[in-house]
Design a protein around this motif. Structure first.
Motif, PDB file in Angstrom:
ATOM      1  N   SER A  73      37.765  32.022  39.058  1.00  0.00           N
ATOM      2  CA  SER A  73      36.690  32.198  39.714  1.00  0.00           C
ATOM      3  C   SER A  73      36.743  32.162  41.128  1.00  0.00           C
ATOM      4  O   SER A  73      36.350  33.311  41.893  1.00  0.00           O
ATOM      5  CB  SER A  73      35.593  31.386  39.044  1.00  0.00           C
ATOM      6  N   ALA A  74      37.308  31.508  41.756  1.00  0.00           N
ATOM      7  CA  ALA A  74      37.126  31.483  42.895  1.00  0.00           C
ATOM      8  C   ALA A  74      38.080  32.526  43.928  1.00  0.00           C
ATOM      9  O   ALA A  74      37.792  33.107  44.952  1.00  0.00           O
ATOM     10  CB  ALA A  74      37.461  29.988  43.598  1.00  0.00           C
ATOM     11  N   ALA A  76      38.690  35.584  42.415  1.00  0.00           N
ATOM     12  CA  ALA A  76      38.108  36.713  42.291  1.00  0.00           C
ATOM     13  C   ALA A  76      36.768  36.773  43.106  1.00  0.00           C
ATOM     14  O   ALA A  76      36.687  37.950  43.822  1.00  0.00           O
ATOM     15  CB  ALA A  76      37.468  36.593  40.977  1.00  0.00           C
ATOM     16  N   ARG A  77      36.280  35.512  43.704  1.00  0.00           N
ATOM     17  CA  ARG A  77      34.973  35.871  44.492  1.00  0.00           C
ATOM     18  C   ARG A  77      35.144  35.878  45.868  1.00  0.00           C
ATOM     19  O   ARG A  77      34.595  36.205  46.895  1.00  0.00           O
ATOM     20  CB  ARG A  77      34.026  34.692  44.330  1.00  0.00           C
ATOM     21  N   TYR A  78      36.434  35.311  46.336  1.00  0.00           N
ATOM     22  CA  TYR A  78      37.014  35.610  47.858  1.00  0.00           C
ATOM     23  C   TYR A  78      38.487  35.959  47.746  1.00  0.00           C
ATOM     24  O   TYR A  78      39.324  35.174  47.478  1.00  0.00           O
ATOM     25  CB  TYR A  78      36.883  34.221  48.525  1.00  0.00           C
ATOM     26  N   THR A  79      38.709  37.219  47.994  1.00  0.00           N
ATOM     27  CA  THR A  79      40.075  37.932  47.732  1.00  0.00           C
ATOM     28  C   THR A  79      41.053  37.852  49.133  1.00  0.00           C
ATOM     29  O   THR A  79      40.385  37.719  50.106  1.00  0.00           O
ATOM     30  CB  THR A  79      39.822  39.383  47.134  1.00  0.00           C
ATOM     31  N   ASP A  82      39.428  40.210  51.322  1.00  0.00           N
ATOM     32  CA  ASP A  82      38.253  39.843  52.101  1.00  0.00           C
ATOM     33  C   ASP A  82      38.552  38.988  53.242  1.00  0.00           C
ATOM     34  O   ASP A  82      38.241  38.919  54.531  1.00  0.00           O
ATOM     35  CB  ASP A  82      37.424  38.723  51.265  1.00  0.00           C
ATOM     36  N   GLN A 351      33.354  27.177  39.732  1.00  0.00           N
ATOM     37  CA  GLN A 351      32.512  28.052  40.265  1.00  0.00           C
ATOM     38  C   GLN A 351      32.232  27.494  41.889  1.00  0.00           C
ATOM     39  O   GLN A 351      31.989  28.354  42.615  1.00  0.00           O
ATOM     40  CB  GLN A 351      31.149  28.084  39.551  1.00  0.00           C
ATOM     41  N   THR A 352      32.174  26.088  41.861  1.00  0.00           N
ATOM     42  CA  THR A 352      31.654  25.529  43.231  1.00  0.00           C
ATOM     43  C   THR A 352      32.471  24.473  43.854  1.00  0.00           C
ATOM     44  O   THR A 352      32.009  24.014  44.850  1.00  0.00           O
ATOM     45  CB  THR A 352      30.250  25.033  43.002  1.00  0.00           C
ATOM     46  N   HIS A 387      35.443  28.683  50.527  1.00  0.00           N
ATOM     47  CA  HIS A 387      34.387  29.731  50.315  1.00  0.00           C
ATOM     48  C   HIS A 387      33.461  29.322  49.031  1.00  0.00           C
ATOM     49  O   HIS A 387      32.608  29.326  48.922  1.00  0.00           O
ATOM     50  CB  HIS A 387      34.923  31.307  50.033  1.00  0.00           C
ATOM     51  N   ALA A 388      33.975  29.260  47.947  1.00  0.00           N
ATOM     52  CA  ALA A 388      33.368  28.746  46.889  1.00  0.00           C
ATOM     53  C   ALA A 388      32.348  27.389  47.092  1.00  0.00           C
ATOM     54  O   ALA A 388      31.272  27.634  46.589  1.00  0.00           O
ATOM     55  CB  ALA A 388      34.276  28.297  45.446  1.00  0.00           C
ATOM     56  N   GLN A 391      29.385  28.074  49.412  1.00  0.00           N
ATOM     57  CA  GLN A 391      28.249  28.711  48.631  1.00  0.00           C
ATOM     58  C   GLN A 391      27.198  27.842  48.086  1.00  0.00           C
ATOM     59  O   GLN A 391      25.913  28.157  47.598  1.00  0.00           O
ATOM     60  CB  GLN A 391      28.511  29.879  47.649  1.00  0.00           C
TER      61      GLN A 391
END
Ligand code: FDA
Length: 393
Positions: A73-74, A76-79, A82, A351-352, A387-388, A391
């Motif tokens: 998840s992490a 994929a959300r900050y590649t 990026d 996720q977090t 980053h995760a 957020q």
């Protein structure tokens, strides 16, 4: 005296600094507590001073963890793209060295400066305090209090970003694990990774090859890597071996294919085409002389290939393709680029990065049981996990 922030981040390394900048972008006021006299020390020495800041192909398959799905998840959300966009936004020149590994053209200092500039430019405030001795860390109600030699700092969110115990002479320690255990979080037993292996017993003769390198394919358990291996005065190193070391467990072998680019029957082909050639000469055509000589002595084919039985040549081919070393250890945390194991992923939200049973407590970067391959993957995990968490701060 007690200072109050939206979040306290323990550790001003790659993950902590990036998390601070991202949280401040969301308007959070953050305090970063760093024990060393300066932040980002591992960034500065990374990649030979040029920082291999990411790998453009980074994906979950490049990481080891008790739960291989956790990092998905992490990541994929900050590649990697990026982070590269950020590097380019700051005008930092970069190049791809090999296998997707991206380095600064100039210096790793540019990456640390970029992170500090991001902190400065954000709408939230980032208060970075170095030379901090962290004493008690406690939680009362919805708030964490961290005691330092300068007083207490309080916040509803606390991020553990103090890394792993690799390279203790740079100040690395097991602080993250002790703190996690204090809050009831499990820790997967840490061990050195991306680390040179030591040889003893029958393999000890290979230490005489210290300084010799060759492109090989090295395997340990499920890890298989085609890169250079290097013989050292203590055993084996080089990228292929460092990579395999992360998959190696004591007592297990490391297998090396010394000639991964040659066809399976190359010795039989050589016998047919050039029967007068010796094993040593045949090996010298493909490997450094000293390595070729040591291997040929151990293969037990002393005649010209034309006089050697096919069976002996077949056995030699197979041995060269699956040379088995039995390392007697590693060079330990003192030489390990990273740590395998750490705060158990089962304790955290993927996720977090927040602890499932301790609201407000987060763990990111190398402190967590997610370990990347050699080649920029570990920094990408530091950025992505930082980053995760940011957020949710
Ligand atoms: P990191 O170790 O960066 O930061 C932790 C911070 O916490 C440190 O600043 C430390 O001083 C601080 N700290 C520790 N205990 C504390 C305490 N009790 N109180 C307060 N602060 C405390 N990876 C990669 O992707 N590309 C590369 O080129 C390299 N090269 C490389 C070279 C060498 C020699 C090493 C040792 C490692 C690498 N790595 C690498 C790995 C990479 O450096 C590593 O994965 C990241 O730095 C991890 O980031 P973290 O922020 O989690 O820990």
């Amino acid at each position: 005296m007690s200072d109050t922030f939206d979040a306290i981040i323990l550790g001003g390394g790659a993950a902590g600094l990036f998390c601070a900048a991202e949280a401040a972008k969301r308007g959070r006021d953050v305090c970063v507590l760093e024990r060393a006299g300066a932040v980002g020390k591992k960034i500065l020495i990374s990649g030979g001073g040029r920082c291999n800041f990411t790998n453009i192909g980074a994906g979950p398959e490049n990481y080891l963890s008790a739960n291989p799905h956790f990092a998905k998840s992490a990541l994929a959300r900050y590649t990697a793209r990026d982070f590269l966009d950020l590097v380019e936004k700051h005008g930092i020149a970069w190049h791809e060295k090999t296998l997707g590994q991206l380095f600064c053209d100039g210096s790793a200092k540019q990456i640390v400066q970029m992170l500090l500039d991001e902190c400065d430019a954000a709408p939230g405030a980032v208060d970075i305090r170095c030379n901090q001795e962290i004493g008690d860390v406690s939680r009362a109600g919805d708030s964490f209090t961290v005691t330092t030699q300068h007083g207490n700092i309080t916040a509803p969110k606390l991020v553990i970003a103090t890394g792993g115990p690799s390279i203790p002479k740079m100040g690395a320690s097991d602080f993250a694990y002790r703190l996690a255990r204090q809050f009831g979080l499990k820790v997967v037993e840490p061990r050195p990774a991306l680390v040179p292996l030591t040889l003893g017993g029958e393999d000890v003769l290979f230490r005489e090859l210290s300084g010799v390198a060759a492109p090989v394919e090295a395997s340990a358990a499920k890890g298989r890597f085609r890169e250079a291996a290097l013989f050292t005065h203590r055993g084996l190193s080089g990228p292929a071996i460092l990579q395999a070391s992360s998959y190696w467990t004591p007592g297990e072998p490391v297998t090396v294919n010394f000639l991964p680019d040659l066809p399976a029957d190359w010795l039989l082909d050589a016998k047919r085409d050039r029967p007068r050639i010796t094993m040593k000469a045949a090996l010298r055509e493909h490997l450094p002389d000293r390595l070729a000589d040591t291997l040929s002595e151990r293969l037990g084919v002393s005649t010209e290939l034309g006089n050697a039985p096919d069976k002996a040549l077949r056995a030699a081919q197979e041995k060269l393709a699956r040379w088995t070393f039995r390392p007697n250890g590693t060079e330990g945390f003192a030489k390990a680029e990273v740590t395998i194991g750490g705060i158990a992923t089962g304790e955290l939200s993927s996720q977090t990065m927040e602890a499932k049973n301790v609201p407000g407590l987060f763990a990111i970067g190398e402190a967590v049981d997610v370990t990347g391959w050699l080649g920029g993957y570990n920094f990408q995990w530091a950025w992505a996990s930082g980053h995760a968490a940011a957020q949710a701060l």
